[in-house]
Design a protein around this motif. Structure first.
Motif, PDB file in Angstrom:
ATOM      1  N   ALA A 190       4.085   5.994   5.086  1.00 12.02           N
ATOM      2  CA  ALA A 190       4.054   6.119   6.555  1.00 12.02           C
ATOM      3  C   ALA A 190       5.311   5.495   7.167  1.00 12.02           C
ATOM      4  O   ALA A 190       5.918   6.071   8.076  1.00 12.02           O
ATOM      5  CB  ALA A 190       2.810   5.434   7.102  1.00 12.02           C
ATOM      6  N   TYR A 191       5.711   4.334   6.645  1.00  9.28           N
ATOM      7  CA  TYR A 191       6.931   3.691   7.162  1.00  9.28           C
ATOM      8  C   TYR A 191       8.169   4.515   6.845  1.00  9.28           C
ATOM      9  O   TYR A 191       9.083   4.640   7.677  1.00  9.28           O
ATOM     10  CB  TYR A 191       7.088   2.285   6.575  1.00  9.28           C
ATOM     11  N   LEU A 192       8.194   5.077   5.627  1.00 11.02           N
ATOM     12  CA  LEU A 192       9.347   5.909   5.248  1.00 11.02           C
ATOM     13  C   LEU A 192       9.468   7.109   6.181  1.00 11.02           C
ATOM     14  O   LEU A 192      10.569   7.411   6.684  1.00 11.02           O
ATOM     15  CB  LEU A 192       9.205   6.394   3.792  1.00 11.02           C
ATOM     16  N   THR A 210       8.091   7.428   9.192  1.00 13.70           N
ATOM     17  CA  THR A 210       8.360   6.947  10.554  1.00 13.70           C
ATOM     18  C   THR A 210       9.836   6.660  10.736  1.00 13.70           C
ATOM     19  O   THR A 210      10.464   7.099  11.706  1.00 13.70           O
ATOM     20  CB  THR A 210       7.554   5.651  10.823  1.00 13.70           C
ATOM     21  N   PHE A 211      10.404   5.931   9.768  1.00  9.63           N
ATOM     22  CA  PHE A 211      11.813   5.566   9.881  1.00  9.63           C
ATOM     23  C   PHE A 211      12.708   6.809   9.804  1.00  9.63           C
ATOM     24  O   PHE A 211      13.674   6.942  10.563  1.00  9.63           O
ATOM     25  CB  PHE A 211      12.185   4.566   8.781  1.00  9.63           C
ATOM     26  N   ILE A 214      14.932   2.826   1.229  1.00 11.23           N
ATOM     27  CA  ILE A 214      15.865   3.744   1.913  1.00 11.23           C
ATOM     28  C   ILE A 214      17.306   3.268   1.703  1.00 11.23           C
ATOM     29  O   ILE A 214      18.198   4.063   1.383  1.00 11.23           O
ATOM     30  CB  ILE A 214      15.524   3.831   3.419  1.00 11.23           C
ATOM     31  N   TRP A 224       0.390   4.308   0.740  1.00 13.89           N
ATOM     32  CA  TRP A 224       0.270   5.173   1.923  1.00 13.89           C
ATOM     33  C   TRP A 224       0.987   4.555   3.134  1.00 13.89           C
ATOM     34  O   TRP A 224       1.640   5.269   3.893  1.00 13.89           O
ATOM     35  CB  TRP A 224      -1.207   5.437   2.250  1.00 13.89           C
ATOM     36  N   SER A 225       0.821   3.242   3.274  1.00  9.28           N
ATOM     37  CA  SER A 225       1.540   2.566   4.369  1.00  9.28           C
ATOM     38  C   SER A 225       3.048   2.684   4.160  1.00  9.28           C
ATOM     39  O   SER A 225       3.815   2.907   5.105  1.00  9.28           O
ATOM     40  CB  SER A 225       1.154   1.086   4.412  1.00  9.28           C
ATOM     41  N   LEU A 226       3.444   2.503   2.879  1.00 10.29           N
ATOM     42  CA  LEU A 226       4.859   2.615   2.530  1.00 10.29           C
ATOM     43  C   LEU A 226       5.396   3.997   2.915  1.00 10.29           C
ATOM     44  O   LEU A 226       6.455   4.122   3.560  1.00 10.29           O
ATOM     45  CB  LEU A 226       5.003   2.389   1.020  1.00 10.29           C
ATOM     46  N   LEU A 244      12.581   8.570  12.999  1.00 14.40           N
ATOM     47  CA  LEU A 244      13.326   7.804  14.011  1.00 14.40           C
ATOM     48  C   LEU A 244      14.831   8.048  13.880  1.00 14.40           C
ATOM     49  O   LEU A 244      15.535   8.238  14.882  1.00 14.40           O
ATOM     50  CB  LEU A 244      13.017   6.310  13.873  1.00 14.40           C
ATOM     51  N   VAL A 245      15.310   8.076  12.628  1.00 12.86           N
ATOM     52  CA  VAL A 245      16.750   8.331  12.401  1.00 12.86           C
ATOM     53  C   VAL A 245      17.124   9.701  12.956  1.00 12.86           C
ATOM     54  O   VAL A 245      18.096   9.845  13.707  1.00 12.86           O
ATOM     55  CB  VAL A 245      17.095   8.255  10.894  1.00 12.86           C
ATOM     56  N   ASN A 263       5.185  -3.726   3.582  1.00 14.55           N
ATOM     57  CA  ASN A 263       5.472  -2.298   3.376  1.00 14.55           C
ATOM     58  C   ASN A 263       6.677  -1.833   4.196  1.00 14.55           C
ATOM     59  O   ASN A 263       7.408  -0.943   3.748  1.00 14.55           O
ATOM     60  CB  ASN A 263       4.245  -1.461   3.742  1.00 14.55           C
ATOM     61  N   PHE A 299      -6.455   7.892   5.351  1.00 16.48           N
ATOM     62  CA  PHE A 299      -5.262   7.107   5.690  1.00 16.48           C
ATOM     63  C   PHE A 299      -5.595   6.006   6.696  1.00 16.48           C
ATOM     64  O   PHE A 299      -6.147   6.265   7.768  1.00 16.48           O
ATOM     65  CB  PHE A 299      -4.193   8.043   6.278  1.00 16.48           C
ATOM     66  N   ALA A 347       9.927  -0.368   2.554  1.00 17.07           N
ATOM     67  CA  ALA A 347      10.361   1.009   2.863  1.00 17.07           C
ATOM     68  C   ALA A 347      11.842   1.033   3.233  1.00 17.07           C
ATOM     69  O   ALA A 347      12.601   1.883   2.746  1.00 17.07           O
ATOM     70  CB  ALA A 347       9.522   1.570   4.012  1.00 17.07           C
ATOM     71  N   ASP A 350       0.850  -1.188   0.000  1.00 10.60           N
ATOM     72  CA  ASP A 350       0.000   0.000   0.000  1.00 10.60           C
ATOM     73  C   ASP A 350       0.884   1.236   0.000  1.00 10.60           C
ATOM     74  O   ASP A 350       1.724   1.400   0.897  1.00 10.60           O
ATOM     75  CB  ASP A 350      -0.886  -0.040   1.258  1.00 10.60           C
ATOM     76  N   THR A 357      20.173   2.776  12.936  1.00 11.66           N
ATOM     77  CA  THR A 357      18.717   2.839  13.100  1.00 11.66           C
ATOM     78  C   THR A 357      18.047   1.672  12.371  1.00 11.66           C
ATOM     79  O   THR A 357      17.046   1.134  12.861  1.00 11.66           O
ATOM     80  CB  THR A 357      18.175   4.190  12.595  1.00 11.66           C
TER      81      THR A 357
END
Lengths: 180, 290
Positions: free
Chosen positions: A26-28, A30-31, B170, A22-24, A34-35, B162, B52, B166, A20, B119
């Protein structure tokens, strides 16, 4: 037959995986957050402390090396001083021994000289004593001779008797001198 | 004697688990006590904010992020030269990861690459380990008429494709950006070689292999995490007590190993990307002669 895990949804192909956008995203996000947060809050501080500690350890090791080197140098200097002191002591001792030996020899020489002087003096005294004794003997001889003469005169003037008498006195005088 | 006192009840419990489970039910002919677990390949929707959708795996990822931030935030709040337990743990972790990165990339790149690579490790490992908590497979919502949880509130983010995708994107961007940053447009010579057909073909393969990495990164992590989850579900379903503990231990190991593999491969590919290429070596040699 045992129950096997069953798929909950009836989806086919790659759609079943649930990719998905949007989920992708969101993870990008989020990560990424976090970094950034971990770097700001933790990594920088932890790495800073680790760097500071390793720097301090490095400094401490260098300081310890320096102190060890200095201690070694001081020890070497002390050993050198000790060695020099010992050599100096031995030199002084040798000089003292030499001086003592010289003094002993000097004293011995002096003693020998004094002894020789004493002997000479003693000899001289002996000689003087002997001369005095001889002189005394001679004077005694004279008195003996006088007494012998007196005896002779009081008896008779027999030459043989005089001669015997004189011999007797002389023998007596010799005996006396021998006793002395 | 003491160990026997502990071992015997444990073995009895393990045997009881097998007897009460579907194996016992089949052998002894009684009805199964619980249903077979349902495997969801896709994450389940928990709620939506506008258009969302927040899934249980995304929620789990956020929870993991909060735990990580709390752990690192509290541990590094007051950094001291003589560390406490938490600071000591974080220092050991950071030192180990930094040493690993520096060992392969050298001091020049280690400090710049560390935040992202560390990370990756922390995120993947903590997601895997957090999913071993009992609240993950037990807390959730029941569908109407169902007698057990049908939608789990939390689920390991690694089992949602996902999340690995992701991370793979990255990692891919990170590797290629550093390749371009170091070699500028000379980096493209690695892929577009027009000397002879064999070289052209090799360049093309190289180009494809770089994109294939996205898929390999994604499915390696996704497959391992999902397989781990299924194994735990099945072992708990089949044996109830004791035996699943062994697999929980295995999953702790798998979580750490997968995190290390993801981080390690990203690091290795980044090192290869910034390493001098054949063409560059010649350029460097010519520059050295001048």
């Amino acid at each position: 037959m045992l129950a096997a895990p069953r798929l909950a949804e009836e989806a086919t192909g790659i759609g079943a995986l649930g990719i998905d956008p949007w989920s992708l995203l969101a993870y990008l996000v989020t990560f990424g957050l976090l970094v950034v947060l971990l770097y700001t809050l933790a990594y920088k501080r932890i790495l800073g402390v680790l760097d500071a500690r390793s720097g301090r350890i490095r400094d401490s090791l260098e300081e310890a090396d320096r102190v060890r080197r200095e201690a070694q140098e001081q020890q070497e200097a002390m050993q050198r001083t000790l060695l020099e002191g010992r050599e100096e002591g031995q030199r002084v001792l040798a000089e003292a021994r030499e001086a003592a030996e010289r003094y002993r020899e000097q004293q011995a020489t002096q003693a020998r000289a004094e002894a020789a002087q004493l002997i000479d003096r003693a000899r001289e005294e002996i000689r003087q004593e002997r001369d005095a004794a001889l002189e005394q003997v001679s004077s005694e001889f004279a008195s003996l001779a006088v007494s012998a003469a007196e005896r002779i005169i009081h008896r008779s003037l027999d030459p043989d008797a005089h001669r015997d008498l004189i011999d007797e006195v002389l023998a007596e005088g010799d005996a006396r001198a021998g006793r002395n | 004697m003491k160990s026997r006192l502990i071992l015997l009840p444990v073995l009895a419990l393990a045997l009881l688990g097998v007897v009460l489970g579907p194996i016992g039910a089949k052998l002894l002919g009684f009805e199964r006590l619980i249903d077979a677990p349902a495997v969801h390949l896709a994450p389940q929707k928990i709620f939506a904010i506008g258009g969302f959708t927040v899934t249980n795996t995304l929620l789990s990822a956020w929870l993991t992020c909060i735990v990580i931030l709390l752990l690192f935030g509290l541990g590094s709040r007051r950094m001291a030269m003589v560390p406490g337990r938490l600071q000591g743990f974080l220092e050991v972790l950071v030192e180990a990861l930094y040493g690993f990165i520096r060992g392969m990339a050298g001091e020049r790149y280690a400090r710049r690459w560390f935040p992202l690579l560390a990370t990756i490790f922390v995120f993947v490992a903590f997601n895997a380990w957090m999913a071993l908590l009992p609240i993950y497979p037990t807390v959730g919502f029941k569908a109407e008429g169902a007698d057990h949880v049908t939608t789990h509130l939390l689920r390991s983010a690694g089992t949602d494709i996902n999340m690995p995708l992701a991370l793979a994107l990255i990692a891919f961007v990170f590797i290629e950006v550093w390749g371009f940053r170091v070699h500028r447009f000379g980096y493209l010579r690695e892929f577009f070689r027009f000397g002879n057909p064999v070289q052209t073909f090799i360049g093309l393969l190289e180009l494809i292999s770089h994109f294939i990495r996205i898929i390999s990164f994604t499915f390696r992590l996704f497959g391992n995490m999902l397989a781990g989850e299924i194994v735990l579900f099945m072992m708990t379903f089949l044996t109830f007590f004791v035996t699943p503990i062994i697999f929980y231990g295995l999953e702790i190991l798998v979580g750490g190993v997968q995190a290390l593999v993801f981080m390690g491969l990203t690091l290795v590919f980044a090192v290869l990307a910034v390493a001098p290429h054949e063409g560059h070596k010649e350029e460097h040699a010519e520059a050295g002669q001048h």
